[in-house]
Every structure is written in C-alpha cells, then in structure tokens.
Design an enzyme around this catalytic site. Structure first.
Site, PDB file in Angstrom:
ATOM      1  CD  GLN A 167      37.209  46.221  32.796  1.00 25.37           C
ATOM      2  OE1 GLN A 167      36.073  46.399  32.386  1.00 25.37           O
ATOM      3  NE2 GLN A 167      38.207  46.989  32.418  1.00 25.37           N
ATOM      4  CG  ASP A 224      34.263  44.841  26.049  1.00 23.74           C
ATOM      5  OD1 ASP A 224      34.229  46.072  26.020  1.00 23.74           O
ATOM      6  OD2 ASP A 224      34.709  44.179  27.002  1.00 23.74           O
ATOM      7  CE  LYS A 238      33.996  49.246  30.917  1.00 29.84           C
ATOM      8  NZ  LYS A 238      34.884  48.096  30.741  1.00 29.84           N
TER       9      LYS A 238
HETATM   10  N1  GUN Z   1      40.296  46.643  29.925  1.00 26.74           N
HETATM   11  C1  GUN Z   1      40.714  47.856  29.460  1.00 26.74           C
HETATM   12  N2  GUN Z   1      39.801  48.361  28.606  1.00 26.74           N
HETATM   13  C2  GUN Z   1      38.796  47.453  28.531  1.00 26.74           C
HETATM   14  C3  GUN Z   1      37.571  47.417  27.816  1.00 26.74           C
HETATM   15  O1  GUN Z   1      37.208  48.309  27.055  1.00 26.74           O
HETATM   16  N3  GUN Z   1      36.809  46.316  28.012  1.00 26.74           N
HETATM   17  C4  GUN Z   1      37.182  45.303  28.824  1.00 26.74           C
HETATM   18  N4  GUN Z   1      36.382  44.238  28.935  1.00 26.74           N
HETATM   19  N5  GUN Z   1      38.311  45.303  29.494  1.00 26.74           N
HETATM   20  C5  GUN Z   1      39.101  46.383  29.352  1.00 26.74           C
END
Ligand code: GUN
Length: 281
Positions: free
Chosen positions: A97, A120, A53
């Site tokens: 996350q 998200d 990211k």
């Molecule tokens: N953990 C696994 N996939 C994701 C995601 O798309 N966003 C976040 N914040 N955590 C994750």
C-alpha cells in the site's frame, strides 16, 4: 440530470462471479488464490483502503493476509519480505500500500515485486506493456474506470477525453487505456494553462487531482461523461470527490458518484487480477 455510473452495483456483480469461480475451485479441492497486502505505518486513508481490500477478498472466499509493519521498518527488511513472497508459490498477488514512509524508496520497492504477482500493475514492466498497447497487469483504478464505461456502453472511440492528473497510479495509465479505446486524449495537470478551455471541449473528463469539489459545472460542456477519482474529507467529515456532484450531474450525461463509483471498481479489478493469476497457475 445525468445517469449515475453505479460502480458499486457493477463491482458487486463482478465479485459475485469471482466468488462462484473460487467456490468451484474449493469444491474441486484446488488451491485457493492468495493475496498479500503489506501496510507500513498508520496512515488513516491507507488503513481504510486496506480494510476494504481485505473484506472483498474474504467475501469472494480467497486467502488474504495483511502484514502491518511499523512506520520505522527498514527498507531492507521490506525488500526481504517481498523476496519471501515472490518465492512463495502459494502467493498469487502482492500489494504494497502506498504511500510509504519517506525513508523508504517507493520505486525500489515496486521494482522488487515479481511483475507476475504485481496485481496493482505498478511495476515498470507492467507499465511498459501498457505503454506499447499490450497490457498485462493493469493499474486497478483506470482499469476499473474503463470497465465501468463499457458496462454503460459509453462510446470512447474518436471521443475527446481530458484526464486531469498525471500520477503513475491513475493519470498516466488512464490516458493509455483511453488511447487503446481509440479516444483522443489530453493529459492535464497542475501546471496546465487554460484548463477550463480544454475540459469544456471534452466528451469525457476524468478527474484525479485530490482537491475536494474542484470541478464545477462551468468546466464541462453539456452532455459530457464525468469520472471522479477523488476521495477527500469535507470540513464536516463527509466524503467528497474532486467533482462538485450536485451541479455537475445536472449538466453531464453520465457521472460517477463518490462514494459508490470508481472506488469499488478499483477493488474489483484487484480481486480479478489476483484470481486471474491463480487461473493461469
Ligand atoms: N494508494 C492509493 N491507491 C493505491 C492503490 O491502488 N494501490 C496501492 N498499493 N496503494 C495505493
């Protein structure tokens, strides 16, 4: 042999267009978008996702900040940090996350993020908007999947879509987005009986169960569209999806590879929703 749905190529194209938009803002002396990513602890998978990211944000040319917190950080300290970013007008997107350590209540943390900065799409307000068919911020993986299917002109209206997995992050929002495209949707999960009978009827199968190479060719009908959300490490260390690619791709009309299918699209949708917030500012 089915056509590969090239998420990498579409993600690159979308990110290039975001990059141009952001560089235009830079030339005009405008404030650049900013994404804050909060990573708690040292889960290996999460570290990889967060790095990807961060790289994408840098490539597009906006500000990204990663706060790496100790596994032992208190829930209160994390809530305070989120409040700080909620109030900071230079921050367009906040992403915590997942998963979080067991002593922290994930629901509470997600609820604390300002729904407008929830790039998200996990906040209950954003989930609710999706549920009533008025999506705002969307969960990035299902959103990216719809974009990828549309890029290849795959018809969803009137088709039978079977989603395997009912998580808040993928399965449930995926089902709603497919419904919005007028698909007939079946959600299946670990307690579903006769899974194979259902998947064999499907025109579109989305697999998000986190079991390496689970879906074999006998689960699908000829010509089905197969979307693989899985990311599993094989015994020898290489990455595999939830689909046994070699045999399923022989029978499917379209199929996403792992890597290079859904993953890059998730990141692109995150970038897009962050840039969109800055655009609306
Ligand atoms: N953990 C696994 N996939 C994701 C995601 O798309 N966003 C976040 N914040 N955590 C994750």
């Amino acid at each position: 042999m089915g056509t590969k749905l090239d998420g990498r190529a579409l993600a690159d194209k979308l990110q290039e267009s975001l990059k141009q938009e952001v560089s235009q803002w830079k030339e005009e002396g405008k404030r650049l978008p900013k994404l804050v990513v909060v990573l708690v602890g040292d889960d290996v998978g999460s570290q990889v996702y967060v790095r990807n990211k961060e790289r994408a944000a840098q490539k597009i040319g906006f500000y990204s900040q990663v706060d790496r917190l100790e596994e032992t950080v208190s829930e209160e300290a994390l809530l305070n940090l989120i409040q700080e970013y909620n109030q900071d007008t230079s921050v367009d997107g906040i992403l915590v996350q997942l998963p979080l350590p067991k002593h922290i209540d994930e629901e509470k943390i997600i609820m604390a993020i300002d729904a407008k900065k929830d790039v998200d799409g996990f906040h209950p307000l954003n989930m609710g908007k999706l549920f009533v068919g008025q999506p705002d911020k969307m969960p990035c993986t299902p959103f990216g999947i719809i974009r990828l299917l549309k890029e290849y002109n795959i018809e969803m209206s009137g088709k039978h879509a079977v989603v395997i997995g009912r998580s808040n992050i993928v399965g449930k929002p995926m089902a709603h987005l497919l419904l919005m495209e007028d698909a007939t949707v079946t959600i299946t999960h670990s307690r579903t009986k006769n899974l194979k009978e259902l998947t064999k009827q499907a025109d579109i199968v989305v697999v998000a169960i986190g079991r390496g190479e689970f879906l074999t060719a006998d689960y699908i009908k000829g010509g089905a569209v197969v979307v693989d959300v899985g990311m599993n490490r094989h015994a020898d260390g290489h990455l595999v999806g939830d689909v046994k690619f070699d045999e399923v791709s022989e029978k499917a009309s379209f199929i996403t590879p792992v890597p290079g299918g859904v993953g890059p699209m998730t990141i692109s949708m995150l970038m897009e929703q962050t840039v969109a917030n800055r655009r609306e500012d």
